[in-house]
Write a protein that holds these residues in place. Structure first.
Motif: not given
Length: 318
Positions: A254-259
């Motif tokens: 999820h954090s990779m997607t947001q990044l």
């Protein structure tokens, strides 16, 4: 005072031997007279604070290190904020025994909350670290760095945590050389960026919590959001191995997607491909955490994005 600038890389147990051998090979093949394997050290460190973690909350780490029958008292501060890097103020003194000499702290610009020294009456050894340190001095173009591989543990009344990490500390030159050499290592071995210091490991054993970056304000720029999600990614990645919980791959993804939404297209694509590699691991029958740890691309992308964020942050402040 010295300013310590370093990159810290996670190394899983199964890759420690290969990492040391690769660094030995670099030294053997180097044309630089400076590049060499140094003596291996056995380091014992006691960290001091109050039971309420007064120093840690103020961003201070206070320790005594025993090495080669010498005692060294050290104070480290959080220092300036550098994306994915450790940039800290550091003061060191040789002392005659393993007893703290608090008069030496007169040289340290302590935060206002600590200046009255009232906290010093309640100091105790809150945890200790014991580890073997292999050391290499590496000269790469205009960059001189000390590379160390630490293997050991953090112990406290609340439990223990393994120390398995590489540290690349800048001695001369600029951080571009640190990233360049770190990428050389990451392309050879599966290593990932870590922002958790040994002191934070000790505090974490007591508090049983993972320390996340502060959430950005609603008016944050794309760069500030990218920095936040990058650091969240690093925190969850390290937490997955500390907690031995592969379920954390979901907030990692999820954090990779947001990044990816805050980065140039080239990096967004790299993150998308990395996520596909994680999905492939999820469909295997083996140990998931070992599968994630074996992917070299994680460390490569972490380093390349971290360097881009550091450069972009530098450009906006100058």
């Amino acid at each position: 005072m010295a300013t310590e600038l370093e990159l810290k890389l996670m190394v899983q147990s199964e890759y420690l031997k290969s990492t040391s051998e690769f660094l030995d090979e670099i030294c053997a093949l180097s044309q630089s007279k400076t590049t060499s394997r140094q003596a291996t050290l056995s380091l014992m460190n006691g960290y001091f604070d109050t039971e309420n973690a007064t120093l840690m909350q103020a961003g201070i780490a206070l320790r005594i290190r025993a090495v080669n029958q010498q005692f060294i008292q050290t104070v480290k501060t959080r220092g300036s904020n550098r994306v994915g890097m450790h940039a800290r103020g550091e003061w060191e003194w040789t002392i005659p025994s393993d007893q703290l000499d608090l008069s030496l702290l007169d040289e340290v610009p302590l935060p206002e909350t600590l200046k009255d020294m009232a906290w010093s009456r309640d100091l105790v050894e809150v945890f200790r670290t014991d580890f073997e340190r292999q050391v290499w001095l590496i000269q790469e173009q205009d960059t001189l760095m000390e590379v160390v591989c630490d293997l050991g543990k953090v112990t406290s009344p609340y439990g223990e945590d393994a120390i398995k990490e590489l540290e690349l500390e800048l001695k001369a030159g600029d951080e571009t050389g640190l990233y360049r050499f770190a990428l050389t290592l990451a392309k050879q071995l599966p290593l990932q960026v870590s922002t958790v210091s040994k002191a934070q490991r000790g505090v974490r054993l007591k508090q049983s919590t993972i320390e996340f970056p502060n959430k950005p304000h609603s008016s944050a720029t794309a760069l500030e959001l990218a920095t936040y999600w990058y650091e969240v990614w690093l925190v969850y990645w390290e937490a997955m191995f500390f907690m031995k919980d592969d379920v954390l791959i979901q907030p990692i993804r999820h954090s990779m997607t947001q990044l990816s939404r805050c980065l140039p297209k080239e990096f967004a694509k790299r993150l998308e491909l990395l996520d596909e590699a994680y999905q492939a691991v999820l469909y295997t029958d083996g140990d998931l955490i070992s599968g994630f740890a074996s992917l070299k691309e994680t460390g490569i992308v972490m380093l390349e994005v971290g360097q881009w964020l550091n450069n972009a942050s530098h450009d906006t402040t100058h």
